[in-house]
Motif scaffolding. Structure first.
Motif, PDB file in Angstrom:
ATOM      1  N   ILE A  31      -1.096 -12.389   6.566  1.00 16.39           N
ATOM      2  CA  ILE A  31      -0.285 -11.178   6.261  1.00 16.39           C
ATOM      3  C   ILE A  31       0.728 -11.145   7.267  1.00 16.39           C
ATOM      4  N   PRO A  48       0.647  -3.511   0.363  1.00 22.80           N
ATOM      5  CA  PRO A  48       0.704  -4.371  -0.722  1.00 22.80           C
ATOM      6  C   PRO A  48       1.996  -4.821  -1.125  1.00 22.80           C
ATOM      7  N   ILE A  51       3.208  -8.256   0.248  1.00 20.66           N
ATOM      8  CA  ILE A  51       2.329  -9.170   0.118  1.00 20.66           C
ATOM      9  C   ILE A  51       2.520  -9.941  -1.024  1.00 20.66           C
ATOM     10  N   LYS A 257      -2.998   2.595   0.708  1.00 21.07           N
ATOM     11  CA  LYS A 257      -2.864   1.365   1.214  1.00 21.07           C
ATOM     12  C   LYS A 257      -4.212   0.678   1.798  1.00 21.07           C
ATOM     13  N   THR A 291      -5.119  -7.233  -3.268  1.00 15.24           N
ATOM     14  CA  THR A 291      -4.277  -7.822  -2.216  1.00 15.24           C
ATOM     15  C   THR A 291      -5.031  -8.974  -1.401  1.00 15.24           C
ATOM     16  N   LYS A 294      -4.570 -12.162  -3.541  1.00 16.80           N
ATOM     17  CA  LYS A 294      -3.198 -12.879  -3.044  1.00 16.80           C
ATOM     18  C   LYS A 294      -3.282 -13.662  -1.695  1.00 16.80           C
TER      19      LYS A 294
END
Length: 559
Positions: A31, A48, A51, A257, A291, A294
């Motif tokens: 991240i 997000p 990302i 979030k 998220t 990914k």
């Protein structure tokens, strides 16, 4: 579950943990630093939008369970332990969970951070106020309620019928006294008197919208689509008619979030959203799952209660809306719970009883059949308790062998990820092959057909019947063209039927649908069965009676 060698409580184990700074967890998960908004040293929000996928999106492993019993199954514990086991096997993995509600925390069920040495931390924070997401959802819900009553007080330009307002206020605590109330008393200055009521926050449609939205724009549009009531001419009134969807989105923008924390073993964990599975759809947010997909190769997530509730809704609602499929499904079971389904009282579970176990295993068999009906091959996680006997273990393993069902004995409560290695290896084997997943019904089918599919294919029931009130509601839903939506069943978690006392695998039963409520923002139709309530009550002896705080400001008795 405790052992003679490990008398520590979950809270004591969590409080002794040496956590890594959340920046280290984020860095290890890939991240970017500018995507992290820290809430102290050990919690953070993830943006997000910052990302980007690092390859193919991760495969999703769903953890479900048999029908829950007071004996406990440990679904969240196995979910965390499985993620830690995959981490130990050097897999790039994240765990995605729901946020706990203060209702169960202060009531009887407990928190939702796992247990023993398979926990997400900081456990104390997560089980209490965390990053304030549930408070934001509560505020947005009640702000909408205030806007509705203010609109009526200020002249009622939309011609809203106060008798047909279906939007309720919410509170994130069990409070039966608020199920039905009268508001606006005290004269014209105080507003218009009308009947109202409270739901628990996790039953709010805003919670469902929050968890099923895929972006801020989608969140705003879903909020705008919520039906709050009807006019005197019985036409629907939407949030967009009140023009407050922007304000509600503003109240939710930070909460939207996902939250980043860690397990005791340092596995990255995203915890976000928390709808109940018996009265809502029971899954963490799409934003959280997507998220995590990914950032990792494998995402381990869970859905509330048994496969008849959370997993069914994960498949028919969440996966359908998010556009992904579960690549594997774990069904958590315990010998103790199987014996209860076989008729053994909770007080007698320590006694060996293979006969009752084999009777109760019919409940497990139905959950296996249900997952296979979706085109996914399940793995049984047999969660070990110290009272399990070798004869009982052998009986379950033999049954699985005869039924060609994968099974792994797990002991993650006591051993953490190490106790879930056998389960992780079984999951990895299943992930090597593609499955034939598909939802059970098409949304274009009639409401009756969709409900009947769930009752017959998932619950194993004979049929479904609708009360006169439900039939009128269906007719209205069809009139407005809202019938092409998935079904969200509100049903007892304790039985495959709508009758809590029918344990095991009941047959020949009919499920009664007493109400059908449109949730257009969430994008599903809620079907209420039995005496299920959207505002629970506290038990005679709430868990809160054991809670306190010491002089150092640390929680006491939180589990």
């Amino acid at each position: 579950m405790t052992t003679k060698n490990q008398p520590l409580t979950d809270l004591e184990i969590a409080s002794q943990a040496v956590m890594k700074p959340i920046t280290e967890i984020a860095d290890a998960a890939g991240i970017p630093a500018d995507a992290i908004e820290q809430y102290g040293r050990y919690k953070a929000k993830i943006d997000p939008l910052k990302i980007t996928a690092q390859g193919e999106d991760a495969k999703v492993v769903l953890v479900s369970a048999i029908s829950p019993t007071p004996a406990g199954e440990g679904k969240s514990t196995v979910t965390v332990g499985l993620a830690d086991a995959l981490h130990q096997l050097n897999k790039k993995v994240m765990v995605a969970l729901r946020e706990p509600s203060l209702g169960p925390v202060m009531g009887v069920k407990g928190g939702a951070t796992g247990g023993g040495y398979a926990q997400v931390v900081p456990m104390e924070d997560i089980n209490l106020h965390f990053t304030g997401d549930l408070h934001a959802i509560t505020t947005a819900n009640n702000a909408l309620a205030a806007f509705i009553d203010n609109h009526i007080h200020q002249g009622n330009a939309l011609n809203i019928d106060p008798r047909r307002i279906i939007w309720k206020r919410v509170l994130d605590i069990n409070d039966r006294a608020l199920r039905k109330v009268v508001i606006g008393l005290g004269g014209p200055v105080q507003g218009m008197p009308r009947e109202d009521g409270f739901d628990i926050t996790v039953a709010s449609e805003i919670m469902a919208v929050f968890c099923l939205a895929t972006s801020i724009d989608d969140l705003r549009e879903r909020l705008a689509s919520i039906v709050i009531g009807y006019t005197f001419e019985r036409e629907p009134v939407f949030v967009r008619d009140l023009q407050v969807e922007g304000a509600l989105t503003l109240l939710l923008k930070d909460a939207f979030k996902p939250n980043l924390v860690q397990t005791l073993e340092g596995t990255p964990a995203i915890i976000h959203g928390g709808p109940f599975a018996n009265i809502a759809h029971g899954c963490n947010s799409i934003m959280a799952t997507q998220t995590a997909r990914k950032l990792a190769d494998i995402v381990v997530t869970e859905a509330g209660f048994g496969s008849d509730l959370g997993a069914e809704k994960f498949m028919n609602i969440k996966a359908r809306k998010a556009g992904f499929k579960p690549s594997a499904v774990v069904i958590v079971a315990t010998i103790r719970a199987l014996k209860m389904h076989g008729g053994v009282a909770k007080t007698a579970l320590v006694d060996e009883n293979v006969e009752a176990l084999l009777q109760g295993i019919a409940n497990l068999e139905k959950h296996v059949e249900t997952i296979r009906t979706f085109g996914v091959e399940p793995i049984i996680a047999l969660n070990r308790f110290i009272t399990d006997t070798e004869a009982e273990l052998a009986a379950v393993l033999s049954w699985c062998q005869k039924k060609n069902v994968r099974i792994a004995r797990t002991n993650v409560w006591e051993e953490g990820g190490k106790g879930g290695i056998a389960l992780a290896e079984q999951v990895l084997a299943v992930l090597e092959d593609e499955n034939t997943f598909s939802p059970l019904y098409e949304v274009t089918e009639s409401i009756e057909e969709k409900v009947r599919s769930i009752v017959q294919k998932v619950y194993g029931g004979k049929d479904v019947q609708f009360t006169d009130q439900a039939k009128k509601q269906i007719a209205q839903i069809e009139k407005f063209g809202w019938d092409s939506l998935p079904i969200c069943m509100a049903k007892t978690q304790y039985s495959l039927s709508d009758q809590p006392s029918l344990l095991g695998r009941p047959e020949g039963f009919t499920v009664t649908i007493r109400e059908v409520i449109p949730k257009l923002g969430a994008g599903f139709l809620v079907c209420l069965t039995g005496d299920i309530m959207t505002m629970p009550g506290l038990p005679k002896t709430p868990a809160a009676l054991r809670m306190n705080v010491d002089n150092g400001g640390h929680a006491v008795g939180l589990f």
